[in-house]
Enzyme design. Sequence first.
Site, PDB file in Angstrom:
ATOM      1  N   PRO A  68       0.836  -1.207   0.000  1.00  0.00           N
ATOM      2  CA  PRO A  68       0.000   0.000   0.000  1.00  0.00           C
ATOM      3  C   PRO A  68       0.868   1.253   0.000  1.00  0.00           C
ATOM      4  CG  PRO A  68       0.019  -1.030   2.175  1.00  0.00           C
ATOM      5  CD  PRO A  68       0.730  -1.965   1.251  1.00  0.00           C
ATOM      6  N   GLN A 109      -6.360  -1.177   2.134  1.00  0.00           N
ATOM      7  CA  GLN A 109      -5.834  -1.032   3.494  1.00  0.00           C
ATOM      8  C   GLN A 109      -6.697  -0.006   4.238  1.00  0.00           C
ATOM      9  OE1 GLN A 109      -2.114   1.068   4.466  1.00  0.00           O
ATOM     10  NE2 GLN A 109      -1.421  -0.804   5.478  1.00  0.00           N
ATOM     11  N   TYR A 112       0.666   4.477  13.446  1.00  0.00           N
ATOM     12  CA  TYR A 112      -0.693   5.020  13.341  1.00  0.00           C
ATOM     13  C   TYR A 112      -1.556   4.488  14.491  1.00  0.00           C
ATOM     14  CZ  TYR A 112       1.208   6.848   9.077  1.00  0.00           C
ATOM     15  OH  TYR A 112       2.006   7.530   8.199  1.00  0.00           O
ATOM     16  N   ARG A 167      -1.547  -5.508   9.006  1.00  0.00           N
ATOM     17  CA  ARG A 167      -0.155  -5.089   8.839  1.00  0.00           C
ATOM     18  C   ARG A 167       0.359  -4.613  10.191  1.00  0.00           C
ATOM     19  NH1 ARG A 167       3.022  -1.124   4.500  1.00  0.00           N
ATOM     20  NH2 ARG A 167       4.189  -2.903   3.726  1.00  0.00           N
ATOM     21  N   LEU A 178      12.763  -3.032   1.418  1.00  0.00           N
ATOM     22  CA  LEU A 178      13.986  -3.150   0.612  1.00  0.00           C
ATOM     23  C   LEU A 178      14.173  -4.534   0.018  1.00  0.00           C
ATOM     24  CD1 LEU A 178      16.546  -0.785   2.387  1.00  0.00           C
ATOM     25  CD2 LEU A 178      15.303  -0.445   0.232  1.00  0.00           C
TER      26      LEU A 178
HETATM   27  C1  LIG Z   1       5.042   6.576  -1.444  1.00  0.00           C
HETATM   28  C2  LIG Z   1       4.858   5.635  -0.297  1.00  0.00           C
HETATM   29  C3  LIG Z   1       3.632   5.572   0.349  1.00  0.00           C
HETATM   30  C4  LIG Z   1       3.416   4.656   1.386  1.00  0.00           C
HETATM   31  N1  LIG Z   1       2.168   4.527   1.938  1.00  0.00           N
HETATM   32  C5  LIG Z   1       1.899   3.504   2.781  1.00  0.00           C
HETATM   33  C6  LIG Z   1       0.573   3.204   3.154  1.00  0.00           C
HETATM   34  O1  LIG Z   1      -0.395   3.801   2.681  1.00  0.00           O
HETATM   35  N2  LIG Z   1       0.388   2.193   4.048  1.00  0.00           N
HETATM   36  C7  LIG Z   1       1.425   1.464   4.553  1.00  0.00           C
HETATM   37  O2  LIG Z   1       1.200   0.556   5.356  1.00  0.00           O
HETATM   38  N3  LIG Z   1       2.697   1.697   4.156  1.00  0.00           N
HETATM   39  C8  LIG Z   1       2.938   2.676   3.271  1.00  0.00           C
HETATM   40  N4  LIG Z   1       4.220   2.862   2.814  1.00  0.00           N
HETATM   41  C9  LIG Z   1       5.270   1.904   3.211  1.00  0.00           C
HETATM   42  C10 LIG Z   1       5.391   0.813   2.162  1.00  0.00           C
HETATM   43  O3  LIG Z   1       4.185   0.078   2.023  1.00  0.00           O
HETATM   44  C11 LIG Z   1       6.554  -0.152   2.504  1.00  0.00           C
HETATM   45  O4  LIG Z   1       6.256  -0.840   3.693  1.00  0.00           O
HETATM   46  C12 LIG Z   1       7.882   0.559   2.628  1.00  0.00           C
HETATM   47  O5  LIG Z   1       8.060   1.525   1.618  1.00  0.00           O
HETATM   48  C13 LIG Z   1       9.059  -0.427   2.595  1.00  0.00           C
HETATM   49  O6  LIG Z   1       8.998  -1.192   1.402  1.00  0.00           O
HETATM   50  P1  LIG Z   1       9.935  -0.837   0.121  1.00  0.00           P
HETATM   51  O7  LIG Z   1      11.358  -0.915   0.579  1.00  0.00           O
HETATM   52  O8  LIG Z   1       9.579  -1.916  -0.890  1.00  0.00           O
HETATM   53  O9  LIG Z   1       9.569   0.524  -0.362  1.00  0.00           O
HETATM   54  C14 LIG Z   1       4.468   3.805   1.812  1.00  0.00           C
HETATM   55  C15 LIG Z   1       5.710   3.912   1.182  1.00  0.00           C
HETATM   56  C16 LIG Z   1       5.909   4.794   0.137  1.00  0.00           C
HETATM   57  C17 LIG Z   1       7.258   4.830  -0.553  1.00  0.00           C
END
Ligand SMILES: Cc1cc2nc3c(=O)[nH]c(=O)nc-3n(C[C@H](O)[C@H](O)[C@H](O)COP(=O)(O)O)c2cc1C
Length: 371
Positions: free
Chosen positions: A23, A100, A183, A231, A302
Amino acid sequence: MPHLFDPLRIGRLELPNRILVAPMCQYSAVDGTPGDWHLIHLGHLALSGAGLLIVEATAVSAEGRITAGDLGLYGDANEAGLARVLAAVRAHAPIPLALQLAHAGRKASSRAPWDGGAQVPADAPGGWQTVSSSDVPHAAGEAPPRALDEAGLAKIRADFAAAARRAARLGFDGVEVHAAHGYLLHQFLSPLANRRADRYGGSLENRMRFPLEIFEAVRDAFPADRPVWVRVSATDWVEGGWDIDGTLAFARALQARGCDAIHVSSGGVSPQQRIAVGPGYQVPYAARVKAETGMVTVAVGLITEPVQAETIIATGEADAVSLARAMLYDPRWPWHAAAALGARVTAPRQYWRSQPRAYKDLFENAHFGQR
Ligand SMILES: Cc1cc2nc3c(=O)[nH]c(=O)nc-3n(C[C@H](O)[C@H](O)[C@H](O)COP(=O)(O)O)c2cc1C
């Protein structure tokens, strides 16, 4: 065949592969309602070939939004706006869709990240009085939230249930309850935020009570044949904060209430956090939860390389991976992973001709000709 492209069941929902789009808030809604940006954004991610697209944190009430631009599902206009987006996505992409559901608690009333992300004062445009488990602000110097009383807790339970009913009407295939990243629900779990002296604070059992009530409210409100999962942040990355032992207890309590999966993230509740960031840095937490509960477990954080993702699944550290930033950077990541690992993906017929010569069997059912 690579394990990353094995089907996966979450409850009764069958995913074609184990790559999930995590998300991602877009801060681009108006009064909670999505517009053309969401149509374009979700539309292109829906063509990614991923096994599941989880739509961004969607607030169950206006005051539950992180920013004034957050997506919400608390009114008829929100539902109509999402229905329009989903109709377009569904007409062109077979990908399963989850939503979500979230409440930001004391991290609400913020500016968008591209505007600096700071707290917006309650009396300023785009600002409002926030609520939380206790009247402890997220960061020193910020205006404190109002501690929720019994009536406030009851309203939030009802808001989550009402939003889940709207999500069901919209045809979402699953719902993820957001209890991570500092949150509202995390603000009950973490002793750093929760200083309550009633049955919602103090002991681990008490701190888990409200998040578990929210899970039950959503589970009851969403059709029994569609999955609901949670989550979590597995650790606050702060001494004396929420930790993996609490996470394991919470996961078991959720499992006992019919939770279909667990999506294991970390952090977000305190500016004091010191995160040991690196490739797959949260995967060991997911592996612990999976090993000790047997729940369908999603790892995130990551995970950027196809072989890395494949190894996480093949070694049984998690049942699925979710990707956020890598998916924005490369919205066809699942196609490229399938090519690298020797698997096949679904692609829209309009794009079949893009199949590279070196991967002649990449797209399922691809065929084309011309005069
Ligand atoms: C632009 C952006 C928006 C995000 N919005 C949410 C969100 O709405 N809900 C959530 O649980 N995590 C949110 N996250 C966290 C991501 O879901 C994810 O857990 C985090 O970026 C780590 O994963 P990654 O390394 O693949 O980016 C967001 C991350 C980014 C980059």
